[in-house]
Design an enzyme around this catalytic site. Sequence first.
Site, PDB file in Angstrom:
ATOM      1  N   VAL A 191       5.544 -26.045  15.989  1.00 24.76           N
ATOM      2  CA  VAL A 191       5.634 -27.276  16.776  1.00 24.76           C
ATOM      3  C   VAL A 191       6.160 -28.411  15.892  1.00 24.76           C
ATOM      4  CG1 VAL A 191       4.360 -28.931  18.172  1.00 24.76           C
ATOM      5  CG2 VAL A 191       3.710 -26.500  18.219  1.00 24.76           C
ATOM      6  N   LYS A 192       7.275 -28.984  16.350  1.00 20.45           N
ATOM      7  CA  LYS A 192       7.931 -30.030  15.566  1.00 20.45           C
ATOM      8  C   LYS A 192       7.464 -31.392  16.082  1.00 20.45           C
ATOM      9  CE  LYS A 192      12.610 -30.376  13.781  1.00 20.45           C
ATOM     10  NZ  LYS A 192      14.002 -30.239  14.200  1.00 20.45           N
ATOM     11  N   VAL A 193       6.960 -32.204  15.162  1.00 22.40           N
ATOM     12  CA  VAL A 193       6.336 -33.477  15.524  1.00 22.40           C
ATOM     13  C   VAL A 193       6.905 -34.579  14.626  1.00 22.40           C
ATOM     14  CG1 VAL A 193       4.103 -34.680  15.647  1.00 22.40           C
ATOM     15  CG2 VAL A 193       4.202 -32.221  16.111  1.00 22.40           C
TER      16      VAL A 193
END
Length: 218
Positions: free
Chosen positions: A86-88
């Site tokens: 998950v890219k945040v």
Amino acid sequence: MKFFIDTANIDEITEAGSLGILDGVTTNPSLMAKEGISGEENIIKHYETICNIVDGHVSAEVIATDMDGMIDEGLKLASIHSQIVVKVPATANGIKAINHLSHKGIKTNCTLVFSTGQAILAAKAGATYVSPFIGRIDDMNYNGMDLIDQMVQVYHNYEFETQILAASIRNTRHIIECAEAGVDVVTSPLKPLKGLLKHPLTDIGLEKFLADHKKAQQ
Ligand code: E4P
């Protein structure tokens, strides 16, 4: 050193994968939009397709900017496939979301990193990867590699486990300098990746070898 490809284009991912050196994929909302992927169902399908092509981590970016929204979206993205990371973004809410997701055992990639301070917070929050954007710093007339060198030093000082994933790669020189600096991963578009193979002396040498071989057969 791991190689990721920085695209949501299936043909490019397949081509890079056929080289046998691909370790993963990074995408972002702009790259997904470039492929015309829209709507939750299509986005999920596209990530599934990518995960089935590549044997490695696939970064999928959240759109929400509030902490709860990022966490909800992150949980949904992570449930698509075990390879999803998950890219945040590196905002205060992003750091809180990374902290929460990493405590749940979900892999994260802290993106839009332009300073060592942001990179330290990402590591403290437990991010799996941190993505410094070299090319966008160069575009502003600063040197993106200075950030990489400083991050490598600081991460080494504290033995942070977060992996440095050099992003926003514009050319082969960036890739080589990242390798020299000792980053863990480089994510590159297909062109610079293939550019690593280019050398006129290889082409000239091969041509000569083949010509000599042909002569010897006559
Ligand atoms: C990947 O993780 C980044 O989103 C990407 O490398 C950004 O690249 P750009 O600066 O060329 O858009």
